[in-house]
Write a protein that holds these residues in place. Structure first.
Motif, PDB file in Angstrom:
ATOM      1  N   ARG A 133      13.676  13.393  -4.654  1.00 57.61           N
ATOM      2  CA  ARG A 133      13.064  13.836  -3.409  1.00 57.61           C
ATOM      3  C   ARG A 133      11.983  12.894  -2.893  1.00 57.61           C
ATOM      4  O   ARG A 133      11.330  13.187  -1.901  1.00 57.61           O
ATOM      5  CB  ARG A 133      12.475  15.242  -3.571  1.00 57.61           C
ATOM      6  CG  ARG A 133      11.387  15.375  -4.622  1.00 57.61           C
ATOM      7  CD  ARG A 133      10.912  16.823  -4.734  1.00 57.61           C
ATOM      8  NE  ARG A 133      10.206  17.267  -3.543  1.00 57.61           N
ATOM      9  CZ  ARG A 133       8.879  17.386  -3.461  1.00 57.61           C
ATOM     10  NH1 ARG A 133       8.127  17.055  -4.510  1.00 57.61           N
ATOM     11  NH2 ARG A 133       8.305  17.820  -2.369  1.00 57.61           N
ATOM     12  N   ALA A 134      11.772  11.753  -3.557  1.00 58.34           N
ATOM     13  CA  ALA A 134      10.715  10.838  -3.123  1.00 58.34           C
ATOM     14  C   ALA A 134      11.090   9.416  -3.498  1.00 58.34           C
ATOM     15  O   ALA A 134      11.964   9.184  -4.344  1.00 58.34           O
ATOM     16  CB  ALA A 134       9.378  11.223  -3.761  1.00 58.34           C
ATOM     17  N   GLY A 135      10.415   8.470  -2.877  1.00 59.84           N
ATOM     18  CA  GLY A 135      10.671   7.073  -3.184  1.00 59.84           C
ATOM     19  C   GLY A 135       9.478   6.210  -2.842  1.00 59.84           C
ATOM     20  O   GLY A 135       8.634   6.584  -2.021  1.00 59.84           O
ATOM     21  N   HIS A 136       9.406   5.028  -3.447  1.00 56.95           N
ATOM     22  CA  HIS A 136       8.297   4.110  -3.199  1.00 56.95           C
ATOM     23  C   HIS A 136       8.605   3.245  -1.979  1.00 56.95           C
ATOM     24  O   HIS A 136       8.804   2.036  -2.073  1.00 56.95           O
ATOM     25  CB  HIS A 136       8.008   3.271  -4.444  1.00 56.95           C
ATOM     26  CG  HIS A 136       7.070   3.948  -5.386  1.00 56.95           C
ATOM     27  ND1 HIS A 136       5.725   4.095  -5.114  1.00 56.95           N
ATOM     28  CD2 HIS A 136       7.280   4.563  -6.574  1.00 56.95           C
ATOM     29  CE1 HIS A 136       5.140   4.753  -6.106  1.00 56.95           C
ATOM     30  NE2 HIS A 136       6.066   5.054  -7.004  1.00 56.95           N
ATOM     31  N   ALA A 137       8.590   3.898  -0.816  1.00 62.35           N
ATOM     32  CA  ALA A 137       8.896   3.225   0.443  1.00 62.35           C
ATOM     33  C   ALA A 137       7.715   2.429   0.988  1.00 62.35           C
ATOM     34  O   ALA A 137       7.839   1.802   2.033  1.00 62.35           O
ATOM     35  CB  ALA A 137       9.348   4.253   1.480  1.00 62.35           C
ATOM     36  N   CYS A 138       6.594   2.458   0.301  1.00 62.66           N
ATOM     37  CA  CYS A 138       5.441   1.650   0.708  1.00 62.66           C
ATOM     38  C   CYS A 138       4.985   0.698  -0.392  1.00 62.66           C
ATOM     39  O   CYS A 138       3.942   0.053  -0.272  1.00 62.66           O
ATOM     40  CB  CYS A 138       4.287   2.550   1.147  1.00 62.66           C
ATOM     41  SG  CYS A 138       3.312   1.880   2.523  1.00 62.66           S
ATOM     42  N   GLY A 139       5.744   0.635  -1.475  1.00 60.23           N
ATOM     43  CA  GLY A 139       5.491  -0.376  -2.502  1.00 60.23           C
ATOM     44  C   GLY A 139       4.290  -0.133  -3.380  1.00 60.23           C
ATOM     45  O   GLY A 139       3.776  -1.075  -3.997  1.00 60.23           O
ATOM     46  N   HIS A 140       3.861   1.113  -3.521  1.00 62.28           N
ATOM     47  CA  HIS A 140       2.659   1.357  -4.313  1.00 62.28           C
ATOM     48  C   HIS A 140       2.886   1.185  -5.809  1.00 62.28           C
ATOM     49  O   HIS A 140       1.921   1.013  -6.561  1.00 62.28           O
ATOM     50  CB  HIS A 140       2.098   2.749  -4.014  1.00 62.28           C
ATOM     51  CG  HIS A 140       1.605   2.905  -2.616  1.00 62.28           C
ATOM     52  ND1 HIS A 140       1.145   4.105  -2.112  1.00 62.28           N
ATOM     53  CD2 HIS A 140       1.494   2.008  -1.604  1.00 62.28           C
ATOM     54  CE1 HIS A 140       0.786   3.943  -0.852  1.00 62.28           C
ATOM     55  NE2 HIS A 140       0.997   2.679  -0.513  1.00 62.28           N
ATOM     56  N   HIS A 141       4.136   1.228  -6.247  1.00 61.57           N
ATOM     57  CA  HIS A 141       4.407   0.931  -7.667  1.00 61.57           C
ATOM     58  C   HIS A 141       4.068  -0.515  -7.977  1.00 61.57           C
ATOM     59  O   HIS A 141       3.546  -0.825  -9.061  1.00 61.57           O
ATOM     60  CB  HIS A 141       5.873   1.226  -7.990  1.00 61.57           C
ATOM     61  CG  HIS A 141       6.853   0.381  -7.252  1.00 61.57           C
ATOM     62  ND1 HIS A 141       6.931   0.340  -5.875  1.00 61.57           N
ATOM     63  CD2 HIS A 141       7.819  -0.484  -7.697  1.00 61.57           C
ATOM     64  CE1 HIS A 141       7.883  -0.488  -5.506  1.00 61.57           C
ATOM     65  NE2 HIS A 141       8.432  -1.007  -6.590  1.00 61.57           N
ATOM     66  N   LEU A 142       4.309  -1.390  -7.003  1.00 59.69           N
ATOM     67  CA  LEU A 142       3.947  -2.802  -7.151  1.00 59.69           C
ATOM     68  C   LEU A 142       2.446  -2.992  -6.995  1.00 59.69           C
ATOM     69  O   LEU A 142       1.822  -3.766  -7.738  1.00 59.69           O
ATOM     70  CB  LEU A 142       4.693  -3.627  -6.112  1.00 59.69           C
ATOM     71  CG  LEU A 142       6.228  -3.527  -6.148  1.00 59.69           C
ATOM     72  CD1 LEU A 142       6.835  -4.150  -4.897  1.00 59.69           C
ATOM     73  CD2 LEU A 142       6.780  -4.184  -7.399  1.00 59.69           C
ATOM     74  N   PHE A 143       1.874  -2.306  -6.039  1.00 57.20           N
ATOM     75  CA  PHE A 143       0.431  -2.365  -5.762  1.00 57.20           C
ATOM     76  C   PHE A 143      -0.353  -2.007  -7.022  1.00 57.20           C
ATOM     77  O   PHE A 143      -1.219  -2.768  -7.485  1.00 57.20           O
ATOM     78  CB  PHE A 143       0.142  -1.406  -4.610  1.00 57.20           C
ATOM     79  CG  PHE A 143      -1.264  -1.398  -4.065  1.00 57.20           C
ATOM     80  CD1 PHE A 143      -2.337  -1.956  -4.747  1.00 57.20           C
ATOM     81  CD2 PHE A 143      -1.509  -0.805  -2.842  1.00 57.20           C
ATOM     82  CE1 PHE A 143      -3.625  -1.933  -4.227  1.00 57.20           C
ATOM     83  CE2 PHE A 143      -2.790  -0.775  -2.302  1.00 57.20           C
ATOM     84  CZ  PHE A 143      -3.849  -1.329  -3.008  1.00 57.20           C
ATOM     85  N   GLY A 144      -0.066  -0.849  -7.586  1.00 55.11           N
ATOM     86  CA  GLY A 144      -0.828  -0.402  -8.754  1.00 55.11           C
ATOM     87  C   GLY A 144      -0.667  -1.316  -9.944  1.00 55.11           C
ATOM     88  O   GLY A 144      -1.640  -1.673 -10.625  1.00 55.11           O
ATOM     89  N   THR A 145       0.573  -1.743 -10.203  1.00 52.90           N
ATOM     90  CA  THR A 145       0.828  -2.594 -11.363  1.00 52.90           C
ATOM     91  C   THR A 145       0.241  -3.987 -11.170  1.00 52.90           C
ATOM     92  O   THR A 145      -0.382  -4.539 -12.086  1.00 52.90           O
ATOM     93  CB  THR A 145       2.339  -2.680 -11.614  1.00 52.90           C
ATOM     94  OG1 THR A 145       2.878  -1.362 -11.742  1.00 52.90           O
ATOM     95  CG2 THR A 145       2.630  -3.475 -12.882  1.00 52.90           C
ATOM     96  N   GLY A 146       0.446  -4.585  -9.999  1.00 59.34           N
ATOM     97  CA  GLY A 146      -0.099  -5.920  -9.752  1.00 59.34           C
ATOM     98  C   GLY A 146      -1.611  -5.954  -9.841  1.00 59.34           C
ATOM     99  O   GLY A 146      -2.189  -6.878 -10.438  1.00 59.34           O
ATOM    100  N   SER A 147      -2.263  -4.954  -9.271  1.00 57.16           N
ATOM    101  CA  SER A 147      -3.721  -4.900  -9.335  1.00 57.16           C
ATOM    102  C   SER A 147      -4.216  -4.713 -10.758  1.00 57.16           C
ATOM    103  O   SER A 147      -5.203  -5.325 -11.182  1.00 57.16           O
ATOM    104  CB  SER A 147      -4.233  -3.756  -8.455  1.00 57.16           C
ATOM    105  OG  SER A 147      -4.031  -4.027  -7.086  1.00 57.16           O
ATOM    106  N   THR A 148      -3.537  -3.858 -11.505  1.00 53.63           N
ATOM    107  CA  THR A 148      -3.928  -3.610 -12.899  1.00 53.63           C
ATOM    108  C   THR A 148      -3.880  -4.897 -13.715  1.00 53.63           C
ATOM    109  O   THR A 148      -4.815  -5.222 -14.467  1.00 53.63           O
ATOM    110  CB  THR A 148      -3.002  -2.549 -13.519  1.00 53.63           C
ATOM    111  OG1 THR A 148      -3.232  -1.294 -12.861  1.00 53.63           O
ATOM    112  CG2 THR A 148      -3.252  -2.401 -15.014  1.00 53.63           C
ATOM    113  N   HIS A 149      -2.821  -5.661 -13.567  1.00 55.59           N
ATOM    114  CA  HIS A 149      -2.693  -6.879 -14.375  1.00 55.59           C
ATOM    115  C   HIS A 149      -3.560  -8.012 -13.831  1.00 55.59           C
ATOM    116  O   HIS A 149      -3.958  -8.904 -14.595  1.00 55.59           O
ATOM    117  CB  HIS A 149      -1.226  -7.256 -14.511  1.00 55.59           C
ATOM    118  CG  HIS A 149      -0.533  -6.389 -15.516  1.00 55.59           C
ATOM    119  ND1 HIS A 149      -0.518  -6.681 -16.857  1.00 55.59           N
ATOM    120  CD2 HIS A 149       0.088  -5.200 -15.386  1.00 55.59           C
ATOM    121  CE1 HIS A 149       0.116  -5.728 -17.514  1.00 55.59           C
ATOM    122  NE2 HIS A 149       0.493  -4.807 -16.641  1.00 55.59           N
TER     123      HIS A 149
END
Length: 490
Positions: A133-149
């Motif tokens: 019912r949902a998807g990462h259509a704004c790329g926040h999975h990349l945002f959170g991971t890239g910022s963390t690393h």
């Protein structure tokens, strides 16, 4: 509070930046080796970063419900030696991770919420994933991971170089309409920060100064009287009539608002059967404009329209402010550093598989730009955008810089199935790596050039003005932790 982009401020920021670099960044082998080592460390963990991002892509958790995504990023930071405070600002999935001590204090933002109502497999044709019912259509999975690393890479550089200072990673939930960062800002979590760095998924590589729209949102709930719509309509008072009357007046109002205003809505509850007069209905509104004061005025007119709609339909109305965010306050001195480092890192390089995927997905895009936009760096210039983000409030409290990278195929719109698809492939992961490297180098430069931080602060103070008083657009309400839950049962 619309922010102009005066050439004098830009020139002053550039001069201060270049002076700081000349005086405080001698081209020593140790300094350059440290930067290269940080980039090499990110390259070495790229496969792992991709795995983390794809796990969050698969989870696709909605705002304030990102339990597993938040825990995953906290685990990455904890293993790297960060001190972590979870559940900050009254939000279970919000957190602050910190390493080091003393000044300067640099913050990096990390998002991880998905969007409801849209999902897609990581393929270049429209293929929703059944049951999702949902998807990462704004790329926040990349945002959170890239910022963390990036934060981890900066920590390693601080440790190896013996540089004093503090690096913080802010885990910020519910950016999509939930204003998670606003509640964190209101709780004072950015009061001692010198600079905040951020990035976002996109279809190009850009690190110039930019503006966006302030926003305020609310759910308007109408209550009426149920009745049989055919046998006893005179006894009914339709809550849906209240919603539709409000929508009609809002659509008329569009002709009489400042040109850059955006008003949009979705009916979240409108009844269940045509032969039952609905006794409850709800509509969810966003109001946007580059100036927060205009947003306040238009929103108040919307409330007055809702009150009139209720009176005219014999219903009652109450509304709940869900979110509110300021527009972005640009900072040229910081963006100059970010832009220079983005040019050093370079854009996203496609291999043969990436090109094949991009060519396939481009057939679904409307007049896409040339594909070389993925690896080109956009010119340094001011850009006005027409979306909103809860990073806006932070930029009015702390000097901030932002960039976007080509995690999507050029021409892809945010909040689209094409964005979800590319974000689940190596194209998205490579764009994430570009962002992580640029954030890391920018943070390193700032730790080594206190004159740049001072110049950024001076520009920030001039742009914001002495009379500024921070008043969150969402007021004093508590975080709406249930705003992504189904309306049924309210």
């Amino acid at each position: 509070m619309t922010v102009a982009f005066p050439p004098s401020v830009r020139a002053a920021g550039r001069a201060a930046l270049l002076g700081g670099l000349v005086l405080l960044l001698p081209a020593s082998a140790t300094g350059q080796q440290g930067r290269e080592a940080a980039l090499s460390a990110l390259d070495a963990r790229f496969a792992h970063m991709t795995d983390v991002a794809m796990e969050i892509w698969n989870l696709a958790e909605l705002g304030y419900l990102e339990t597993e995504s938040s825990a995953l990023l906290r685990s990455e930071l904890s293993q790297a030696g960060f001190r972590i405070e979870a559940g900050v600002a009254g939000i279970p999935t919000a957190f602050v991770a910190e390493w080091g001590s003393g000044e300067p204090v640099l913050g990096i933002l990390a998002e991880f919420d998905a969007l409801p109502g849209i999902n897609q497999d990581a393929v270049p044709t429209r293929q929703p994933i059944e049951g999702k019912r949902a998807g990462h259509a704004c790329g926040h999975h990349l945002f959170g991971t890239g910022s963390t690393h990036a934060a981890i890479a900066v920590k390693e550089w601080l440790e190896a170089s013996g540089t004093s200072g503090t690096i913080r990673l802010y885990g910020t939930p519910a950016e999509e309409g939930g204003s998670g960062k606003v509640y964190m800002a209101r709780a004072g979590l950015f009061e001692d920060v010198d600079v905040v760095l951020s990035w976002h998924a996109g279809d190009s590589n850009f690190a110039g100064p930019s503006g966006n729209l302030a926003v305020k949102s609310a759910q308007f709930r109408f209550s009426g009287v149920s009745a049989h719509a055919a046998a006893a309509p005179e006894h009914g008072r339709s809550a849906l009539d209240g919603v539709e009357s409000l929508n009609f007046m809002a659509n008329l109002m569009r002709e009489h608002v400042p040109q850059e205003t955006r008003i949009h809505y979705v009916i979240t509850s409108g009844g269940s059967a045509p032969n039952v007069v609905p006794d409850f209905a709800e509509v969810y509104y966003y109001v946007r404009h580059p100036d927060p004061e205009v947003v306040k005025d238009v929103f108040d007119r919307l409330v007055a329209s809702a009150e009139g709609a209720a009176r005219g339909t014999g219903t009652t109305m109450e509304y709940e402010v869900i979110a509110g965010a300021y527009n972005r306050l640009p900072n040229v001195a910081l963006q100059e550093v970010m832009h220079a480092n983005l040019e050093t890192v370079g854009g996203v390089e496609y291999d043969a598989k990436d090109r094949a995927f991009a060519e396939a997905i481009r057939t679904s895009l409307n007049n896409p730009p040339p594909m070389d936009q993925a690896w080109a760096i956009q010119p340094f210039q001011f850009e006005q955008t027409y979306a909103s983000a809860d990073t806006g409030d932070i930029t009015w409290l702390v000097p901030s810089a932002n960039l976007s990278t080509a995690t999507w195929v050029p021409g892809t719109a945010a909040h689209s199935w094409q964005a979800i698809a590319a974000g689940g492939t190596p194209i998205g992961a490579k764009g994430m790596l570009v962002a992580a490297k640029t954030l890391t180098l920018t943070a390193i430069d700032l730790y080594r050039t206190p004159a740049t931080i001072a110049a950024a602060r001076a520009e920030f103070d001039e742009r914001r003005g002495d009379a500024f008083v921070y008043e969150p657009l969402l007021g004093d309400r508590e975080p709406p932790l249930d705003y992504r839950l189904p309306v049924a049962g309210r």
